[in-house]
Scaffold this motif. Structure first.
Motif, short mmCIF file in Angstrom:
data_model
loop_
_atom_site.label_atom_id
_atom_site.label_comp_id
_atom_site.label_asym_id
_atom_site.label_seq_id
_atom_site.Cartn_x
_atom_site.Cartn_y
_atom_site.Cartn_z
N THR A 8 0.75 -1.35 0.04
CA THR A 8 -0.08 0.07 0.09
C THR A 8 0.81 1.30 -0.06
O THR A 8 0.66 2.22 -0.77
CB THR A 8 -0.90 0.25 0.99
OG1 THR A 8 -1.86 -1.11 1.23
CG2 THR A 8 -1.88 1.34 1.13
N PHE A 9 1.81 1.30 0.82
CA PHE A 9 2.88 2.35 0.78
C PHE A 9 4.04 1.90 0.64
O PHE A 9 5.02 2.46 -0.14
CB PHE A 9 2.60 3.14 2.12
CG PHE A 9 3.38 4.50 2.13
CD1 PHE A 9 2.94 5.65 1.51
CD2 PHE A 9 4.48 4.78 2.94
CE1 PHE A 9 3.60 6.76 1.37
CE2 PHE A 9 5.08 5.78 2.86
CZ PHE A 9 4.82 6.92 2.17
N PHE A 10 4.63 1.00 1.64
CA PHE A 10 5.81 0.51 1.71
C PHE A 10 5.71 -0.89 0.99
O PHE A 10 4.64 -1.56 1.38
CB PHE A 10 6.53 0.28 2.94
CG PHE A 10 6.90 1.44 3.90
CD1 PHE A 10 7.95 2.24 3.27
CD2 PHE A 10 5.97 2.12 4.73
CE1 PHE A 10 8.30 3.33 4.05
CE2 PHE A 10 6.07 3.16 5.54
CZ PHE A 10 7.50 3.79 5.26
N ASP A 11 6.83 -1.50 0.13
CA ASP A 11 6.90 -2.76 -0.22
C ASP A 11 7.44 -3.68 0.58
O ASP A 11 8.55 -3.33 0.90
CB ASP A 11 7.41 -2.74 -1.70
CG ASP A 11 6.60 -2.23 -2.90
OD1 ASP A 11 5.48 -2.57 -2.68
OD2 ASP A 11 7.21 -1.70 -3.63
N ILE A 12 6.83 -4.69 1.05
CA ILE A 12 7.31 -5.66 2.13
C ILE A 12 7.12 -7.03 1.18
O ILE A 12 6.40 -7.55 0.86
CB ILE A 12 6.31 -5.64 3.18
CG1 ILE A 12 6.36 -4.43 3.92
CG2 ILE A 12 6.66 -6.86 4.16
CD1 ILE A 12 5.22 -4.25 5.19
N ASP A 13 8.48 -7.63 1.06
CA ASP A 13 8.55 -8.79 0.60
C ASP A 13 8.76 -10.07 1.27
O ASP A 13 8.69 -11.09 0.65
CB ASP A 13 9.85 -8.51 -0.63
CG ASP A 13 10.90 -8.52 0.22
OD1 ASP A 13 10.88 -8.54 1.19
OD2 ASP A 13 12.21 -8.07 -0.42
N ARG A 14 8.75 -9.95 2.45
CA ARG A 14 8.83 -11.12 3.44
C ARG A 14 8.13 -10.75 5.03
O ARG A 14 8.07 -9.81 5.23
CB ARG A 14 10.31 -11.72 3.51
CG ARG A 14 11.14 -10.90 4.14
CD ARG A 14 12.62 -11.40 4.09
NE ARG A 14 13.51 -10.26 4.58
CZ ARG A 14 14.28 -10.43 5.38
NH1 ARG A 14 14.53 -11.72 6.00
NH2 ARG A 14 15.19 -9.63 6.09
N VAL A 15 7.79 -11.82 5.47
CA VAL A 15 7.12 -11.71 6.78
C VAL A 15 8.40 -12.18 7.89
O VAL A 15 8.94 -13.17 7.71
CB VAL A 15 6.03 -12.73 7.14
CG1 VAL A 15 5.56 -12.70 8.41
CG2 VAL A 15 4.97 -12.38 5.87
#
Length: 101
Positions: A8-15
C-alpha cells in the motif's frame, strides 16, 4: 505476499518474526545468530486477515510476531532496527490501507 496490505505504501517482500524485547536484545548481542521465537514447536511467523464480503481487509493478525515490542523499543539501541523498521512499515501500510479502502 501479494495482498495490497504489503504494498500500500511500503513494499514488504517477506514476513519477519519480530521478537519480544528480551529476544530482540539477545539477537543484537549475538550478532543476529540467536533465536527470535519463544516455542520451538512453532517458529513460523504469519500475517493473517479477515476480509468482508467485498474482499476488503477488516482484521489484520500477526502470528508469532511481536510488532508492539518493536514499536515500543524502537529507540533502544539494543533492540534490532531490522525488526523495528519492518514493524513500522507494516503498521503504516495498515493505516494507509484502512484509510483508502
Amino acid at each position: 505476499m501479494t495482498h495490497e496490505i504489503f504494498h500500500t505504501f511500503f513494499d514488504i517482500d517477506r514476513v519477519l518474526q519480530v521478537p519480544n524485547v528480551r529476544y530482540g536484545e539477545e539477537y543484537t548481542r549475538s550478532g543476529g545468530r540467536s533465536r527470535t521465537w519463544e516455542q520451538p514447536s512453532d517458529t513460523k511467523p504469519r500475517v493473517l486477515g479477515i476480509s468482508d464480503d467485498n474482499g476488503r481487509l477488516m482484521v489484520l493478525i500477526t502470528y508469532k510476531s511481536d510488532l508492539g515490542d518493536a514499536w515500543e523499543w524502537m529507540d533502544d539501541p539494543g533492540y534490532p532496527a531490522v525488526f523495528t523498521g519492518y514493524a513500522y512499515r507494516l503498521g503504516m501500510n495498515s493505516i494507509v490501507y484502512a484509510m483508502t479502502h
